[in-house]
Design an enzyme around this catalytic site. Structure first.
Site, PDB file in Angstrom:
ATOM      1  N   ILE A  84       0.861  -1.184   0.000  1.00 55.61           N
ATOM      2  CA  ILE A  84       0.000   0.000   0.000  1.00 55.61           C
ATOM      3  C   ILE A  84       0.894   1.229   0.000  1.00 55.61           C
ATOM      4  O   ILE A  84       1.671   1.441   0.935  1.00 55.61           O
ATOM      5  CB  ILE A  84      -0.935   0.042   1.220  1.00 55.61           C
ATOM      6  CG1 ILE A  84      -1.786  -1.223   1.297  1.00 55.61           C
ATOM      7  CG2 ILE A  84      -1.826   1.285   1.164  1.00 55.61           C
ATOM      8  CD1 ILE A  84      -2.668  -1.288   2.544  1.00 55.61           C
ATOM      9  N   THR A  85       0.798   2.054  -1.038  1.00 53.84           N
ATOM     10  CA  THR A  85       1.568   3.294  -1.051  1.00 53.84           C
ATOM     11  C   THR A  85       0.844   4.347  -0.209  1.00 53.84           C
ATOM     12  O   THR A  85      -0.375   4.355  -0.115  1.00 53.84           O
ATOM     13  CB  THR A  85       1.765   3.828  -2.481  1.00 53.84           C
ATOM     14  OG1 THR A  85       0.502   4.227  -3.035  1.00 53.84           O
ATOM     15  CG2 THR A  85       2.393   2.772  -3.378  1.00 53.84           C
ATOM     16  N   GLY A  86       1.618   5.220   0.429  1.00 59.67           N
ATOM     17  CA  GLY A  86       1.018   6.254   1.267  1.00 59.67           C
ATOM     18  C   GLY A  86       0.308   5.683   2.468  1.00 59.67           C
ATOM     19  O   GLY A  86      -0.765   6.151   2.851  1.00 59.67           O
ATOM     20  N   ALA A  87       0.912   4.684   3.111  1.00 58.38           N
ATOM     21  CA  ALA A  87       0.235   3.972   4.199  1.00 58.38           C
ATOM     22  C   ALA A  87       0.539   4.534   5.580  1.00 58.38           C
ATOM     23  O   ALA A  87       0.156   3.930   6.582  1.00 58.38           O
ATOM     24  CB  ALA A  87       0.607   2.494   4.157  1.00 58.38           C
TER      25      ALA A  87
ATOM     26  N   SER B 148      -0.588   7.443   6.762  1.00 56.44           N
ATOM     27  CA  SER B 148      -1.657   8.328   7.236  1.00 56.44           C
ATOM     28  C   SER B 148      -2.906   8.128   6.394  1.00 56.44           C
ATOM     29  O   SER B 148      -2.876   7.461   5.354  1.00 56.44           O
ATOM     30  CB  SER B 148      -1.218   9.802   7.166  1.00 56.44           C
ATOM     31  OG  SER B 148      -0.977  10.184   5.825  1.00 56.44           O
ATOM     32  N   GLY B 149      -4.004   8.720   6.856  1.00 56.89           N
ATOM     33  CA  GLY B 149      -5.237   8.769   6.074  1.00 56.89           C
ATOM     34  C   GLY B 149      -5.764   7.425   5.621  1.00 56.89           C
ATOM     35  O   GLY B 149      -5.735   6.428   6.355  1.00 56.89           O
TER      36      GLY B 149
ATOM     37  N   TYR C 117      -4.315  18.085  -9.975  1.00 52.55           N
ATOM     38  CA  TYR C 117      -4.690  16.907  -9.190  1.00 52.55           C
ATOM     39  C   TYR C 117      -5.820  16.143  -9.880  1.00 52.55           C
ATOM     40  O   TYR C 117      -5.756  14.915 -10.039  1.00 52.55           O
ATOM     41  CB  TYR C 117      -5.140  17.313  -7.793  1.00 52.55           C
ATOM     42  CG  TYR C 117      -5.811  16.186  -7.045  1.00 52.55           C
ATOM     43  CD1 TYR C 117      -5.060  15.189  -6.442  1.00 52.55           C
ATOM     44  CD2 TYR C 117      -7.204  16.099  -6.994  1.00 52.55           C
ATOM     45  CE1 TYR C 117      -5.673  14.133  -5.788  1.00 52.55           C
ATOM     46  CE2 TYR C 117      -7.816  15.047  -6.337  1.00 52.55           C
ATOM     47  CZ  TYR C 117      -7.062  14.071  -5.741  1.00 52.55           C
ATOM     48  OH  TYR C 117      -7.659  13.016  -5.115  1.00 52.55           O
TER      49      TYR C 117
END
Length: 402
Positions: A94-97, A99-100, A277
Site C-alpha cells: 500500500i503506497t502512502g500507508a 496516514s489517512g 490533481y
C-alpha cells in the site's frame, strides 16, 4: 483521497496536500528489513514440493516465523487437523500507508490476521510511529522506503522488494499529492509537474515494474488497485465544480510537463494546482482500464479503481484555512451526506483488496448510503479507451519503459 468531495464547497476554498508523506532523511535499503533468511539446509528442503507443504504446516501450527517461498508454492495448505484447508497470509503493498486512507486500510487488513502489509512510504520513521499508534501488530507489517516523486526511488523500491523474496498478491496505488492553492508548479526529481508526476507517473512505473511479481502470485485473487477520485469524474456534481478535469489532446503530457517552453499541465493550459490533481486522477482511472484491457485476460489479475467517499475530518486538511476545517465536516455530514470516517473508508478499500465478491476486473467501485458497494460509472473522458491508450504510450516514454 479524502478530498474528493471538497470540490462541492465554494471554489473560494482550497485544499492542501493529499496523503503524501513527509520526506525521509535516509533510504532504508537493508534487505534484512524485509524477511527472514533461510539456511542453506532449509533451502534444500524446499526443493521437494511435499517437504514444502509439511514445513509450512508445521510452521502454521507452531506459530513459527515463516518467510515467503517461491511463487510456485501452493496458496492452500493440506487439510489442517480439523479437516479445513488453511489459506496462507496474503501480501499487499500500500503506497502512502503512513496516514489517512492508506493507514486505515493497512490497519483494517492487518487486523484480520490474513494479510501482511508492506507500507510503502517516504518517511520511514513516520510510518513506524503511525503503525504503532494504530495498534498494528509488528508481525503483520513491513515498512519500505518509496518516494513516488522520484523514478529512481521507485526502481530502488522494486529492486528491494524483489530481493526480499516476498510474494506480491495485491498492489494498492493510494498515495497522492494535492496542491490546489499553488500559484506556480513544483516538480519531481525528473522534472515533471509534481501532482501528475507523483500521482500518475510514479504509480504507473511502480505498477508496470511489479506486474511480473503479481503474475507470479498463486493467491486466489491477485489484484492491482488504483485509488480514483470523484473530482476527476465530470459526470458528478463534484466533478463539475471548476476547475474541471480535462486532459485535452495531451500536448502538455507529451512534452514532459516540465514548464520549460511548454505547459506544466496535461492539456497544455495555464497551471492550476487543483486541476492538476484532478487530471492526475483521470490518468489513474484511465490507467486502471488500460491495465485491464492489456493484461486481465492473460494473467487473471483483477484491476480496479474506487472512490470510498469523502473523508472530511482527515488530517489532510490541517493546512487549510480554519473556516474550512470548521465547516467542511458538517457540510459533508448533513448537506451532501457524503461523509465517511477514515476507519470506514479504510474498510471499503480493504474490501476491494480482499472481498471474494469484488473480483470483477475493470470496475470503478463506489458505496451507497447503506455502505453497500456497487459498480459506478466513469465519465466519458475517464472511460475513453483511445485516450487511455495514448496516456499509456506517452507515460511509457516519460518513465523510460519505451
Amino acid at each position: 483521497m479524502a478530498l474528493q468531495a471538497a470540490a462541492l464547497v465554494p471554489s473560494a476554498f482550497s485544499v492542501p496536500k493529499e496523503n503524501l508523506q513527509g520526506k525521509s532523511s535516509a533510504s532504508f535499503r537493508d534487505s534484512s528489513l524485509f524477511g527472514v533468511s533461510f539456511s542453506e539446509q532449509l533451502k534444500a528442503d524446499f526443493t521437494n514440493s511435499s517437504a514444502v507443504r509439511c514445513k509450512r504446516e508445521y510452521n502454521l501450527r507452531n506459530g513459527a516465523v515463516r518467510a515467503q517461498v517461491t511463487a510456485s508454492a501452493p496458496s492452500v495448505t493440506r487439510a489442517a487437523p480439523d479437516g479445513k484447508k488453511t489459506l496462507r497470509k496474503g501480501s499487499v503493498i500500500i503506497t502512502g500507508a503512513s496516514s489517512g486512507l492508506g493507514l486505515a486500510t493497512a490497519k483494517a487488513l492487518a487486523e484480520t490476521g490474513k494479510w501482511h502489509v508492506i507500507m510503502a512510504c517516504r518517511d520511514f520513521l513516520k510510518a513506524e510511529r503511525a503503525a504503532k499508534s494504530a495498534g498494528i501488530s509488528k508481525e503483520n507489517y513491513t515498512i519500505m522506503h518509496l518516494d513516488l516523486a522520484s523514478l529512481d526511488s521507485v526502481r530502488q523500491f522494486v529492486d528491494n522488494f524483489k530481493r526480499s523474496e516476498r510474494s506480491l498478491d495485491v498492489l494498492v496505488c493510494n498515495a497522492a499529492v494535492y496542491l490546489p492553492t499553488a500559484k506556480e508548479p513544483t516538480f519531481t526529481a525528473e522534472g515533471f509537474e509534481l501532482s501528475v508526476g507523483t500521482n500518475h507517473l510514479g504509480h504507473f512505473l511502480l505498477a508496470r515494474l511489479l506486474l511480473d511479481e503479481l503474475k507470479k502470485s498463486d493467491y486466489p485473487s491477485k489484484r492491482l488497485i488504483i485509488v480514483g477520485s470523484i473530482t476527476g469524474n465530470t459526470n458528478t456534481l463534484a466533478g463539475n465544480v471548476p476547475p474541471k478535469a480535462n486532459l485535452g489532446d495531451l500536448r502538455g503530457l507529451a512534452v514532459g510537463l516540465n514548464g520549460l517552453n511548454s505547459s506544466a499541465m496535461i492539456d497544455g493550459g495555464d497551471f492550476d494546482g487543483a486541476k492538476a490533481y484532478k487530471d492526475s486522477k483521470v490518468c489513474n482511472m484511465l490507467t486502471m482500464q488500460e491495465f485491464h484491457r492489456r493484461f486481465h485476460e492473460d494473467t487473471g489479475i483483477v484491476f480496479a479503481s474506487l472512490y470510498p467517499g469523502c473523508i472530511a475530518t482527515t488530517g489532510l486538511f490541517r493546512e487549510h484555512i480554519p473556516l474550512f476545517r470548521l465547516l467542511f465536516p458538517p457540510f459533508q455530514k448533513y448537506i451532501t451526506k457524503g461523509y465517511v470516517s477514515e476507519e470506514e473508508s479504510g474498510k471499503r478499500l480493504a474490501q476491494v483488496v480482499s472481498d471474494p465478491s469484488l473480483t470483477k476486473s475493470g470496475v470503478y467501485w463506489s458505496w451507497n448510503k447503506d455502505s453497500a458497494s456497487f459498480e459506478n460509472q466513469l465519465s466519458q473522458e475517464a472511460s475513453d479507451a483511445e485516450k487511455a491508450r495514448k496516456v499509456w504510450e506517452i507515460s511509457e516514454k516519460l518513465v523510460g519503459l519505451a
